[in-house]
Motif scaffolding. Structure first.
Motif, PDB file in Angstrom:
ATOM      1  N   LEU A  15       0.851  -1.180   0.000  1.00  0.00           N
ATOM      2  CA  LEU A  15       0.000   0.000   0.000  1.00  0.00           C
ATOM      3  C   LEU A  15       0.894   1.240   0.000  1.00  0.00           C
ATOM      4  O   LEU A  15       1.693   1.434   0.924  1.00  0.00           O
ATOM      5  CB  LEU A  15      -0.908  -0.004   1.232  1.00  0.00           C
ATOM      6  N   SER A  50     -11.008  -1.475   7.637  1.00  0.00           N
ATOM      7  CA  SER A  50     -11.198  -1.973   6.272  1.00  0.00           C
ATOM      8  C   SER A  50     -11.606  -3.444   6.223  1.00  0.00           C
ATOM      9  O   SER A  50     -12.276  -3.880   5.297  1.00  0.00           O
ATOM     10  CB  SER A  50      -9.926  -1.774   5.446  1.00  0.00           C
ATOM     11  N   TYR A  88     -11.061  -0.496  -0.078  1.00  0.00           N
ATOM     12  CA  TYR A  88     -10.106   0.300  -0.857  1.00  0.00           C
ATOM     13  C   TYR A  88     -10.780   0.866  -2.115  1.00  0.00           C
ATOM     14  O   TYR A  88     -10.657   2.048  -2.423  1.00  0.00           O
ATOM     15  CB  TYR A  88      -8.916  -0.571  -1.245  1.00  0.00           C
TER      16      TYR A  88
END
Length: 307
Positions: A15, A50, A88
């Protein structure tokens, strides 16, 4: 035997994070011994958001490559990876990261650019094809365990959470000791009426304070919806406002849902005093589709039993 022989699903991705604000350089902040724990905390909480679990994705290493902060991720379950990808793709991870960085660093908004890679594959170009993204991540096996720095930061974060929890409890007691017993410390910005009764399903009930028995029933039965109930309660309870609920989730993750729910209601009771009434709890339960739990706490026969 066949089931035992299949290897567990694991995969890896990187990421990439970059602040678009000229005055905020994430690699410099992470290289600072004072700011590093704050940045790590924001990363940890956003990644937990997430996937819906503190253990949904592991950070193996954080690389500083100006202007990028690069986080090496490890996924140990396909479903966790799928949830991460959806978060995401929808921009929820980016918003969560911005919010947690702002809170942890006690600064203004931290605008971010994010990018996701697995090996040579740029996943941002194929986000609509979820299965293909999963294949790319699965193909890239993690090449390391969490490094020593990550392990130390994990310990530091847990210690910080425990310290904050203790301080909040002490603060609540100090606040209540300044008031008379009939005037518990009220939440700022709220003007809730101290009603003597309330109505639920057409019946009138005494608006008593939450009892230990109510507390136990709530913790035992609310299950995964404890966070949603907490979000409803936080509207009129300062002690539950962000990032308090995420902090509780992280601090008591290993103890499970019962303890997380128990600690949530405990914080509500400790901070609100006599204003921690059954009416407020029932309203929060109703708002989140938990009328049957409200019935159980109030001693009513379940509507499911009556049908």
């Amino acid at each position: 035997k066949m089931a035992d022989s299949s290897p567990p699903w694991t995969g890896s991705a990187y990421l990439f994070l970059q602040s678009t604000c000229k005055t905020i350089a994430l690699p410099s902040l992470y290289e600072s011994s004072q700011k590093k724990p704050c940045v790590f905390k924001a990363l940890k909480l956003a990644l937990a958001d997430s996937t819906g679990s503190v253990n949904g994705v592991d950070m193996l290493k954080v690389h500083c490559s100006h202007p990028h902060l690069i986080v090496q991720l490890r996924f140990c379950r396909r479903e966790n990876c799928r949830r991460f990808l959806r978060s995401y793709r929808e921009g929820a991870l980016q918003k969560s990261l911005q919010s947690h960085l702002q809170l942890s660093l006690a600064t203004t908004t931290v605008p971010l650019q994010v990018e996701l890679k697995a090996g040579s594959d740029h996943l941002d170009k194929m986000l609509k094809d979820e299965d293909r993204c999963l294949e790319c991540i699965y193909r890239e096996k993690p090449d390391r365990l969490p490094d020593e720095e990550i392990m130390e930061l994990e310990k530091c974060l847990k210690s910080l959470m425990l310290h904050q929890s203790t301080n909040n409890n002490v603060a609540a007691k100090d606040c209540s000791s300044l008031k008379s017993p009939s005037q518990p410390c009220p939440p700022q910005g709220s003007s809730l009426p101290s009603q003597l009764t309330f109505t639920f399903q057409g019946q009138q009930f005494d608006n008593r304070t939450i009892t230990p028995d109510d507390h136990q029933k709530f913790a035992k039965s609310v299950s995964k919806k404890w966070k949603q109930v907490g979000r409803s309660l936080q509207k009129s309870c300062r002690a539950l406002r962000d990032p308090a609920i995420d902090t509780l989730a992280l601090e008591y993750d290993r103890e499970g849902l019962y303890e997380q729910a128990y600690q949530l209601l405990l914080r509500f009771i400790q901070s609100e005093g006599k204003r921690a009434t059954i009416a407020r709890l029932v309203a929060a339960l109703e708002e989140n589709g938990l009328a049957s739990l409200a019935e159980e706490i109030l001693g009513l026969p379940s509507s499911e039993d009556c049908s």
